[in-house]
Design a protein around this motif. Structure first.
Motif, PDB file in Angstrom:
ATOM      1  N   GLY A 178      44.812  32.445  39.559  1.00 26.72           N
ATOM      2  CA  GLY A 178      45.403  32.930  38.312  1.00 26.72           C
ATOM      3  C   GLY A 178      44.567  34.028  37.677  1.00 26.72           C
ATOM      4  N   LYS A 179      43.270  33.979  37.920  1.00 29.44           N
ATOM      5  CA  LYS A 179      42.363  34.978  37.343  1.00 29.44           C
ATOM      6  C   LYS A 179      42.236  36.217  38.205  1.00 29.44           C
ATOM      7  CE  LYS A 179      37.602  35.624  35.760  1.00 29.44           C
ATOM      8  NZ  LYS A 179      36.273  34.999  35.537  1.00 29.44           N
ATOM      9  N   ILE A 180      42.067  36.058  39.528  1.00 31.33           N
ATOM     10  CA  ILE A 180      41.795  37.208  40.400  1.00 31.33           C
ATOM     11  C   ILE A 180      43.058  37.771  41.053  1.00 31.33           C
ATOM     12  CG2 ILE A 180      39.501  36.291  40.879  1.00 31.33           C
ATOM     13  CD1 ILE A 180      40.452  35.570  43.699  1.00 31.33           C
ATOM     14  N   GLY A 181      44.170  37.013  40.985  1.00 32.34           N
ATOM     15  CA  GLY A 181      45.418  37.480  41.597  1.00 32.34           C
ATOM     16  C   GLY A 181      45.662  36.807  42.946  1.00 32.34           C
ATOM     17  N   GLU A 182      46.903  36.590  43.259  1.00 38.18           N
ATOM     18  CA  GLU A 182      47.279  35.888  44.488  1.00 38.18           C
ATOM     19  C   GLU A 182      46.888  36.662  45.751  1.00 38.18           C
ATOM     20  OE1 GLU A 182      48.531  32.911  44.953  1.00 38.18           O
ATOM     21  OE2 GLU A 182      48.811  32.377  42.850  1.00 38.18           O
ATOM     22  N   ASP A 183      46.815  37.984  45.660  1.00 35.65           N
ATOM     23  CA  ASP A 183      46.545  38.793  46.854  1.00 35.65           C
ATOM     24  C   ASP A 183      45.078  39.188  47.029  1.00 35.65           C
ATOM     25  OD1 ASP A 183      49.234  38.784  47.619  1.00 35.65           O
ATOM     26  OD2 ASP A 183      49.684  40.444  46.262  1.00 35.65           O
ATOM     27  N   PRO A 219      40.224  38.375  54.320  1.00 37.03           N
ATOM     28  CA  PRO A 219      40.522  39.736  54.776  1.00 37.03           C
ATOM     29  C   PRO A 219      41.039  39.725  56.219  1.00 37.03           C
ATOM     30  CG  PRO A 219      38.424  39.695  53.647  1.00 37.03           C
ATOM     31  CD  PRO A 219      38.836  38.269  53.824  1.00 37.03           C
ATOM     32  N   GLU A 220      41.978  40.593  56.537  1.00 32.74           N
ATOM     33  CA  GLU A 220      42.584  40.612  57.872  1.00 32.74           C
ATOM     34  C   GLU A 220      41.547  40.809  58.979  1.00 32.74           C
ATOM     35  OE1 GLU A 220      45.616  39.934  59.016  1.00 32.74           O
ATOM     36  OE2 GLU A 220      46.051  39.298  56.959  1.00 32.74           O
ATOM     37  N   GLY A 244      35.645  41.379  51.455  1.00 35.57           N
ATOM     38  CA  GLY A 244      36.866  41.231  50.682  1.00 35.57           C
ATOM     39  C   GLY A 244      36.692  41.772  49.275  1.00 35.57           C
ATOM     40  N   ASP A 245      37.701  41.548  48.446  1.00 40.39           N
ATOM     41  CA  ASP A 245      37.584  41.956  47.042  1.00 40.39           C
ATOM     42  C   ASP A 245      36.457  41.181  46.367  1.00 40.39           C
ATOM     43  OD1 ASP A 245      39.909  43.675  47.126  1.00 40.39           O
ATOM     44  OD2 ASP A 245      41.110  41.841  47.212  1.00 40.39           O
TER      45      ASP A 245
END
Length: 306
Positions: A178-183, A219-220, A244-245
């Motif tokens: 919810g904080k960092i985003g689903e993606d 990450p992919e 990753g992010d």
């Protein structure tokens, strides 16, 4: 007269003793309170008779936190467990042993030995005490705890912890997404010695919590190279491809961290955005309840600040 009194006295003692012995089993059976001394555990290699209430357990390949969490006494552990700061208090007076140190294990007089399926001298260890082994990765990290609970005759306690932990980890994962985003993606990278590693979803260092319990995205590039084997060795030059992010960076105290001084590392978006969270490498390679609780707290504090 004295000669006659002695035999009569002895006969009375024997009669009283016999009566006493005859009553005990009846009381025991009536109360139904006596616990079995052994239970049959269905291991990977077949049925094994193990103590119903083990008192002196030797651990040769980890699983230390599982046994400690279930309140069972440990008398010997492998070198990695002994040097794990997470267990330093509990293992202060516990002996360090190995699968090749049979004499020392005999001296410890264990009533149960636990290890991985690749331990040496398995047949000889079975002669010392009931020995149960597990294949690494055959069970997921939570099922493994329940299985050890079965072995120690504490399945209910193990299952209760698993149910509670899953609930708390999933709830924390919902907050994080919810904080960092689903993606948003998260990488788990480790500096050990002179090497760098990136990890898949089932290789400790918090990976089980992040990717399995919390369902955060990998990450992919990490998925492509590390997911099947569980880990992948990388160089500092290609680090940006696997970052990753958000990055969990596990660092051993004696690791070569010169890569952190390079422009390559400094220009990684997660580094620039202050989204790299450092985890102590020592002790991070375990997936037991004691370690998982510690890692869950670390992940919660890193992403949510509480």
């Amino acid at each position: 007269m004295k000669k006659l009194l002695v035999p009569v006295f002895l006969m009375l003692v024997l009669v009283i003793s016999a009566c006493g012995k005859g009553e005990a089993p009846e009381k025991e059976a009536a109360s139904g309170s006596k616990e079995p001394e052994f239970i049959t555990y269905q291991s990977e290699t077949g049925a094994v008779e193990v103590p119903a209430d083990p008192k002196r357990v030797v651990l040769l390949s980890g699983f230390t936190g599982n046994v400690l969490d279930l309140g069972v006494n440990v008398v010997g552990v492998d070198v990695w467990s002994k040097n794990n700061p997470t267990f330093s208090k509990e293992l202060k007076d516990v002996e360090e042993v190995s699968d090749e140190n049979l004499e020392k294990i005999i001296e410890l007089d264990p009533d149960l030995i636990i290890g991985l399926s690749n331990i040496k001298n398995a047949d000889k260890l079975k002669e010392i005490a009931p020995t149960v082994t597990y294949t690494w990765g055959k069970l997921d990290y939570l099922s493994q705890h329940v299985e050890i609970g079965k072995l120690l005759n504490k399945e209910k306690e193990a299952q209760a912890w698993v149910d509670d932990f899953k609930k708390r980890a999933e709830a924390t994962g919902d907050e994080i997404r919810g904080k960092i985003g689903e993606d948003a993606t998260v990488s788990v990278i480790e500096a050990f010695g002179k090497d760098l590693y990136v990890y898949g979803a089932n290789w400790a260092r918090g990976t089980e919590i992040l990717y399995q319990a919390m369902d955060l995205k990998m990450p992919e590039k990490v998925k492509e190279d590390a997911e099947k084997a569980g880990y992948y060795t990388i160089s500092a030059e290609v680090l940006p491809e696997y970052a990753g992010d958000y990055v969990i960076l596990s660092k051993y105290s004696d690791a070569d961290t010169s890569f952190e001084e390079t422009e390559t590392f400094k220009n990684i978006p997660a580094v620039k955005n202050g989204q790299v969270y450092e985890m102590k490498g020592e002790g991070a390679s375990f997936s037991d309840p004691v370690t998982l609780e510690k890692q869950l707290s670390f992940i919660k504090e890193s992403f949510l600040g509480n």
